[in-house]
Design an enzyme around this catalytic site. Structure first.
Site, PDB file in Angstrom:
ATOM      1  N   GLU A 806      -2.950   7.392  -3.181  1.00 45.81           N
ATOM      2  CA  GLU A 806      -2.238   7.543  -1.875  1.00 45.81           C
ATOM      3  C   GLU A 806      -0.693   7.256  -1.703  1.00 45.81           C
ATOM      4  O   GLU A 806      -0.853   8.582  -1.180  1.00 45.81           O
ATOM      5  CB  GLU A 806      -2.936   6.232  -0.615  1.00 45.81           C
ATOM      6  CG  GLU A 806      -1.853   6.270   0.684  1.00 45.81           C
ATOM      7  CD  GLU A 806      -2.172   4.810   0.873  1.00 45.81           C
ATOM      8  OE1 GLU A 806      -3.243   4.490   0.614  1.00 45.81           O
ATOM      9  OE2 GLU A 806      -2.251   4.729   2.071  1.00 45.81           O
ATOM     10  N   ARG A 884      -2.676  -6.784   5.481  1.00 47.62           N
ATOM     11  CA  ARG A 884      -4.059  -7.229   5.726  1.00 47.62           C
ATOM     12  C   ARG A 884      -4.352  -8.191   5.136  1.00 47.62           C
ATOM     13  O   ARG A 884      -5.602  -8.839   5.758  1.00 47.62           O
ATOM     14  CB  ARG A 884      -4.152  -5.425   4.992  1.00 47.62           C
ATOM     15  CG  ARG A 884      -6.132  -5.510   5.198  1.00 47.62           C
ATOM     16  CD  ARG A 884      -5.949  -3.896   4.835  1.00 47.62           C
ATOM     17  NE  ARG A 884      -6.269  -3.091   5.847  1.00 47.62           N
ATOM     18  CZ  ARG A 884      -7.379  -2.942   6.546  1.00 47.62           C
ATOM     19  NH1 ARG A 884      -8.171  -3.546   7.076  1.00 47.62           N
ATOM     20  NH2 ARG A 884      -6.699  -2.139   7.585  1.00 47.62           N
ATOM     21  N   GLU A1265     -14.318   0.608   1.895  1.00 55.18           N
ATOM     22  CA  GLU A1265     -13.648  -0.375   1.751  1.00 55.18           C
ATOM     23  C   GLU A1265     -14.906  -1.615   2.548  1.00 55.18           C
ATOM     24  O   GLU A1265     -14.865  -2.335   1.075  1.00 55.18           O
ATOM     25  CB  GLU A1265     -11.859  -0.882   2.636  1.00 55.18           C
ATOM     26  CG  GLU A1265     -11.179   0.842   1.971  1.00 55.18           C
ATOM     27  CD  GLU A1265      -9.957   0.137   2.610  1.00 55.18           C
ATOM     28  OE1 GLU A1265      -9.384   0.066   2.470  1.00 55.18           O
ATOM     29  OE2 GLU A1265      -9.820   1.268   3.636  1.00 55.18           O
TER      30      GLU A1265
END
Ligand SMILES: Cc1cc2nc3c(=O)[nH]c(=O)nc-3n(C[C@H](O)[C@H](O)[C@H](O)COP(=O)(O)OP(=O)(O)OC[C@H]3O[C@@H](n4cnc5c(N)ncnc54)[C@H](O)[C@@H]3O)c2cc1C
Ligand code: FES
Ligand code: FES
Length: 1333
Positions: A806, A884, A1265
């Site tokens: 990423e 997160r 995920e």
């Protein structure tokens, strides 16, 4: 040139003649670079992943037998295949011609996701079938011991290939019955009435659609090799620039060569030498291949003595010969043979065993060799020879090894043969091995025991050998001597244990670490051996018997449950159907092109990076002169080539440099880059760049170090509160607190980072293995000082990403782009596996400290969680990872009072980054720890506490988001029922009562995963849809295909959006010049975002076509398109989507953090060997709510793949660093991801039915995920089993078990009288070999 200097071999039936063979070329290098056969992949270069597997066929001139062997092309020197036939994945079938049955079945069984492992897996299967056309399950299992896949979770591969097993093939060919049972009829699991398989909605795979397998259609061994032995009988010599290769055919020749070149290496399998050359910087100018010298390959049975093997006999040959002896001789004579063949099952993978020789294992003398303990304990006799002194015999005893990798054989001598002795009736011989992973792993400790008892059961002789306990394999001679003459009983056992404790010490800082574990293993093994002997003498108590039982592979079972599309769904509408991955066939045939497979272009150069080898230091001097002096080197780039401002980059804040200018803050940072004619020169030159460092302090490696040094990225400290934690805690009936650590994880995508940059006029075209093409485009444009419109980044597919591609792709992409830009030449670089692991970071390790208040029922009223993550040397995405984490610290539980905050630790490690789950799994793991502690405190089953606290529909999270359409309870209930939890809990408890040394554990847990980028602006996507005037449709969208089947799903979405039959929809690649300003393919949101953008574009186009449809309602798609075209209507449209109503404001703590949630539950059962820490997953049941799945086969593939990746994270995968920040685990040898044998023996996956999701494309849900965390069920099942072992030792109550639950941690948590003999040494009194980051 003469015949004896010309390399001749066959590839896919074609003769290859190489006049200038360089012994430094591997077969893989030759195939890919000289022959352009790029189907065979490079995954590791050390024989540990199987991506490079090819089949090598050769003829035995004496028996006339042709053997077909799976071989690692990355280790095989090309010179070693002289006179042999090589078959690659391209040679067995193609999508344009006839597909091989192996390729077809793998692709159609959904066994290929990113596809990078696929050619290697295909070739392992193919080689097996060529050798054994109807293999049995054991042979199937063994064939894949040397292959890894990071995507699929293996189940679909195994299931696809099981159709080749004896029995399956004929059953498969029969017509399938109408009741959905397979062609096995009454033997089909559905008809057998198995409750768990009865309601399978439909099969993911239709084996009766497979083309039959016909071995007679396979290519034949080249007749030229079969008929003419010229290539075998003559000695050959290949001379390269730096290395000469000799292949003598007579012993005298071999001995003379060794006398002339005492430093020459004898190369058979090259599995040691190849690794030394590639990774340990060794250079051996002379290599000698003895494989055709008869004395070194003979296998002879010597009456009354044993079996003598030529030293060049391969391990596979040894296995066959010894198994034959076991079948033909009385059991009592073959006990050493059995120990060897048992051990060989756990020795490397099939590809290695097919080439590696017995002699190579002995002569390398690795302290963790698997065979040397056996040879030492058995006292094998060796024959060695030299030209000057002739032959002599040497016994393998305590004096054979003279030091680390040294032995008594002189440099001019070679090892001729090994005599493995027969055993006698009163002799007992057993060997053990404990590794991190059971299959294909080097030992942590191994042992062999050779005991002869007299008629009175007194010890006549005893040899005890250990590996992994010293710099060499050792014999415990003192223990043996002291036990001589003693009766074999419990007192002798106790004496032996005490003797071993003092005879086999291990310094607390010894290389390899795990000191207490390794020392405990010596006793565990002795105890197991003791009981094994006692068992044959008939006197072992029932409950202790479990100590002697070794884990065996269990038969594989699985079921998949999902909703089939309604019968009235239109045929062209592919949504909800099990469309196979659209590149599956191309991946299985090796035709799929990855970045490094793009054909070389004229003038192309290769780039190699110079990486820092210190964790914290000033650069005193960087001197590239030696590198630049090497012929073929074009340039060296460093910080001096960029202004300080341009040199900066970073994912969120620009706190990294493209090339370090002054201070390195971790190992693996890019200091410079060498550009040269080809890869070999560039990599050699990079090693010649001299870097002088001035070391700095402190060196901060662990979270503990960071806390001690107060080293945090201060600007990122997310904090959330819900109601009043403090007051609620005080009021709570019970309170407890705890702390737990979760280690990092390497992505271990099979394809390492790769970039290819092409300068074009004023433009730059970048091909990159990235999940984030727009980011690469942006950073490259910034670096070279051009607007974004001059840089295009293209991605066809990537060989796995999992978050690792990423943001970290820039480490390679920027230097490559700079070189291409400056030199005006195409430049390429693909990181070697070790560089990738050292430089690119991985999952953030986490530490959590918690406090909870709860009542006697187990309802949790208050929770405080403080989290620390190890970010490494830069922020990268670690702050968002922490965001997160704070959103997921309650996992799936409604806790009314919460306080949570996170600290992002700044350390001297490579920058950690996104990894599937992105902090979610770490936080949820911490949550499950407090739930477990609560349950333990109350003496309740943790499942009961979990059920009690589950969120319900309408509940509100600690970030004020209401849960709508919450299906958590449904997932839980269905999982509980499908797994038969209650009954299995009783069975597990019963098993544990009856067994002392094996324990079972059962755990069930839920997950709730928020779907959306937590950074608001990223929740957008674009698409470009072209309709060509022949009616075909080309879709471009912002997402990258990395194996998840995104392009396949997007084609399915378009098939419904366009709403017309017979449309040929295609996705070619992802490119920044087609769809601009895209977000990374991450956060599980690829399908949600891009699917909506595609629908948007399709709707525009349909509107434009509407008049032509209306004018010709009975017409066909092509006719409407054509009419519109001739009427000058634009048939190209863009689509756009921005997730509505999303975005959490950290300042005001308002707004919606997530678009929706994906829910699930899993139940896992394990069995643990309390004496070694080994474990086996017996069963896993998963239920997930994926809304109305766009493609159940792909979604189930994601669940299984994520689960197995999560399983690796929670049990096997340990990122090992030295206290100075050196990464030890830099390849598959040291870093173990799950292999084929680690799949749960029974693996059932259900998609929750009747749960449409109103907030995503066609009512589906994101899947990438969320399932990963469900593997925590295995972790807690292990903890459950360990708790039972501890209870047997009188230890009750909660205990801390950090993740991953490796064999070492499990063993040491199962405290008992053996482990108690090894107390932890005082911290600070020694420097440990490794630390936990
Ligand atoms: C992926 C992988 C997994 C592995 N797993 C295991 C494992 O599970 N257990 C284990 O024990 N090992 C393991 N190994 C190590 C290795 O495979 C073995 O040691 C193997 O037996 C070496 O044999 P070879 O023919 O490949 O040796 P080579 O690399 O060809 O040679 C090794 C050394 O032995 C010397 N030598 C070889 N033959 C002679 C001779 N006749 N006379 C004198 N010197 C000689 C050579 O000069 C050289 O120095 C693994 C290696 C790899 C790459
Ligand atoms: S590349 Fe050869 S085994 Fe990994
Ligand atoms: S499909 Fe196996 S590694 Fe990706």
């Amino acid at each position: 040139m003469g015949d004896n200097t010309r390399l001749v071999f066959f590839v896919n039936g074609r003769k290859v003649v190489e006049e200038n063979a360089d012994p430094e070329w591997t077969l893989l290098y030759y195939l890919r670079n000289k022959l352009g056969l790029c189907g065979t992949k490079l995954g590791c270069a050390e024989g540990g992943c199987g991506a490079c597997t090819v089949m090598v066929s050769k003829i035995d001139r004496i028996s006339r037998q042709i053997s077909h062997l799976a071989v690692n092309a990355c280790l095989a020197p090309v010179c070693s295949v002289h006179g042999q036939a090589v078959t690659t994945v391209e040679g067995i079938g193609s999508s344009r011609g006839r597909l091989s049955a192996v390729q077809e079945r793998l692709a159609k069984s959904h066994g290929s996701q990113c596809g990078f492992c696929t050619p290697g897996i295909v070739m392992s299967m193919y080689a097996l079938l060529r050798a054994t056309p109807t293999p049995d399950p054991h042979q199937l299992e063994v064939a894949f011991q040397g292959n890894l896949c990071r995507c699929t979770g293996y189940r679909p591969i195994l299931e696809g290939f099981r159709t080749f097993l004896e029995g399956h093939e004929c059953a498969r060919l029969a017509t399938p019955p109408s009741d959905g049972a397979c062609a096995k009829g009454d033997q089909c699991c559905r008809r057998l009435g198995n409750a768990t398989t009865n309601d399978v909605t439909a099969k993911l795979v239709q084996p009766h659609h497979f083309a039959p397998y016909d071995p007679s259609q396979e290519p034949i061994f080249p007749p030229e090799l079969q008929l003419d032995d010229a290539l075998d009988v003559h000695s050959v010599t290949f001379k390269g620039a730096r290395v000469t290769w000799h292949r003598p055919t007579r012993l005298e020749e071999l001995l003379t060569l060794k006398q002339q070149h005492p430093d020459a290496r004898i190369v058979v399998g090259n599995t040691e030498v190849g690794v030394e050359v590639k990774f340990k910087n060794c250079h051996y100018p002379v290599l000698i291949q003895p494989s055709l010298v008869p004395e070194l390959t003979q296998v002879e049975v010597l009456a009354g003595q044993g079996v003598r093997f030529g030293a060049a006999a391969t391990l596979s040959q040894v296995e066959v010969a010894l198994k034959r002896q076991q079948a033909e001789r009385p059991e009592a004579e073959t006990r050493v043979f059995k120990a060897i063949t048992d051990m060989l099952h756990w020795f490397a993978g099939k590809q290695i065993r097919n080439v590696a020789a017995l002699g190579g294992n002995i002569m390398t003398g690795s302290p963790i060799s698997d065979l040397n303990p056996i040879f030492l304990a058995a006292g094998c006799e060796l024959e060695v020879a030299s030209a000057s002194k002739g032959r002599r015999r040497v016994r393998m005893d305590g004096s054979f090894f003279t030091g680390y990798r040294k032995n008594v054989v002189a440099p001019d001598e070679i090892l001729l043969s090994v005599l493995v002795p027969f055993t006698r009736a009163n002799q007992h011989f057993v060997a053990f091995k404990q590794a991190k992973r059971r299959d294909d792993d080097i030992a942590i400790v191994n042992a062999a025991f050779n005991l002869t008892l007299d008629q009175n059961k007194k010890v006549e002789s005893l040899q005890v050998a250990f590996g992994g306990m010293a710099p060499t394999t050792i014999l415990a001679a003192k223990t043996s001597a002291a036990l001589q003459g003693r009766e074999w009983n419990d007192q002798t056992l106790e004496a032996a244990l005490d003797l071993l404790v003092s005879e086999i010490p291990l310094h607390p800082g010894a290389p390899g670490g795990m000191i207490q574990f390794r020392r405990s293993l010596t006793l565990s093994f002795f105890y197991k051996f003791y009981l094994t002997v006692q068992q044959t003498l008939g006197s072992v108590p029932e409950e202790a018997l479990s100590a002697t039982r070794q884990f065996q592979s269990l038969p594989i079972k699985s079921a998949q449950y999902y909703e089939v599309v309604p019968e009235d769904q239109q045929l062209h509408d592919l949504v909800g159907r099990n469309v196979t991955h659209l590149s599956g066939i191309k991946q299985a045939t090796g035709e799929a092109v990855y970045c490094d497979d793009i054909p070389k272009v004229a003038g192309e150069l290769y780039l190699a990076l110079v990486l820092s080898t210190k964790a914290h230091a000033n650069l005193r001097k960087v001197d590239p002169s030696a590198a630049l002096a090497l012929e073929g080197v074009h340039a060296f780039f460093s910080a001096q080539d960029l202004s300080p401002e341009v040199n900066k980059h970073g994912a969120i804040i620009h706190d990294e440099e493209i090339f370090v200018s002054k201070t390195v803050t971790s190992q693996g940072q890019v200091i410079g880059a060498v550009v040269a004619e080809d890869q070999l020169i560039a990599q050699r030159a990079a090693k010649l760049v001299k870097v002088e460092y001035e070391e700095l302090t402190p060196v901060i490696i662990t979270i503990d170090d960071a806390i001690r040094e107060n080293s945090f990225f201060e600007q990122f400290k997310p904090r959330l509160t819900k109601n009043d934690f403090g007051a609620a805690l005080q009021k709570a009936e019970h309170q407890l607190s705890g702390e737990v650590h979760m280690g990092g994880q390497d992505h271990f995508y099979l394809e390492t980072h790769c970039t290819f940059a092409l300068p074009k006029e004023e433009e730059l075209e970048i091909y990159c293995s990235t999940q984030n093409p727009a980011e690469i485009q942006k950073l490259v444009a910034h670096m070279v000082g051009v607007p974004l419109n001059r840089v295009t980044c293209r991605v066809k597919r990537i060989g796995g990403g999992f978050g690792g591609k990423e943001s970290r792709g820039v480490l390679v992409a920027l230097p490559v782009a700079l070189a291409a830009h400056k030199l005006r030449r195409p430049v390429r670089c693909m990181l070697d596996r070790d560089e990738d692991m050292v430089a690119t970071g991985g999952r953030n390790p986490f530490r959590g400290r918690y406090q909870v208040g709860f009542d006697s029922q187990g309802r949790i009223h208050a929770c405080k969680m403080t989290m620390f993550n190890n970010a490494g040397c830069s922020v990268d995405l670690s702050c968002s990872v922490m965001d997160r984490a704070v959103f997921h610290m309650e996992n799936a539980y409604n806790i009314p009072n919460i306080e949570t905050e996170g600290f992002v630790c700044k350390t001297n490690l490579p920058s950690n980054t996104a990894f599937r789950g992105f902090g979610g799994p770490q936080a949820m793991f911490l949550a499950e720890n407090y739930v477990e502690d609560v349950a333990t405190f109350l003496g309740k089953d943790p499942a009961e506490v979990r059920r009690l606290n589950l969120y319900q529909d309408g509940d509100v999270t600690h970030y004020n988001q209401q849960l709508d359409n919450c299906t958590l309870q449904r997932c839980w209930d269905e999982c509980e029922q499908k797994s038969d939890y209650a009954n299995r809990r009783k069975q597990v408890n019963k098993f544990n009562r009856e067994n002392r040394w094996k324990k079972r554990g059962l755990s069930m847990l839920p997950t709730k995963f928020g779907i959306a980028f937590t950074t608001k602006f990223l929740n957008q996507s674009g698409a470009l849809v072209h309709i060509y005037h022949d009616g075909s449709v080309l879709i471009s969208h912002g997402g990258t295909e990395m194996g998840q089947g995104l392009h396949t799903k997007m084609v399915q979405v378009a098939s419904r959006a366009l709403g017309v039959p017979e449309v040929d929809v295609y996705v070619s690649e992802t490119s920044t010049d087609k769809v601009p300003n895209t977000s990374p393919t991450a956060a599980s949101a690829g399908s949600d975002l891009n699917g909506m953008a595609i629908i948007d574009a399709c709707e525009v186009l349909l509107k434009r076509l509407e008049p032509y449809r209306a004018a010709n309602p009975k017409g066909k798609w092509k006719e409407w398109v054509s009419a519109a075209y001739f009427n000058r209507v634009s048939l190209s449209a863009t689509g756009f989507h921005a997730t509505p109503d999303i975005g959490f404001d950290w300042k005001t703590k308002t707004g919606k953090a997530f678009n929706y949630f994906t829910y699930g539950a899993a139940c896992a059962e394990v069995e643990v060997d309390c004496l070694t820490g080994d474990h086996q997953v017996i069963q896993t049941d998963i239920v997930m709510d994926l809304g109305e799945s766009i493609n159940p086969a792909l979604d189930i593939g994601q669940i299984e793949g994520a689960f197995v990746q999560g399983y690796g994270m929670f049990t096997l995968e340990e990122v090992v660093y030295s206290p100075q920040g050196t990464l030890y685990s830099r390849g598959p040898g040291m870093y173990k991801v799950p292999g084929f044998a680690d799949v749960p023996a029974e693996f059932n996956v259900s998609l929750l039915r009747g749960a449409p999701n109103p907030r995503a494309v066609y009512s589906s849900k994101a899947v990438g995920e969320p399932p990963l965390f469900l593997a925590a069920s295995v972790f807690f099942a292990i903890k459950n089993a360990v708790a039972s072992a501890r209870a047997d030792s009188g230890l009750k109550g909660a205990f801390r078990l950090d993740s991953p639950a490796t064999a070492a941690k499990i063993r040491m948590a199962c405290q008992d009288r053996f482990t108690q003999k090894f107390p932890e040494p005082e911290p600070g009194t020694f420097t440990p070999w490794n630390v936990t980051p």
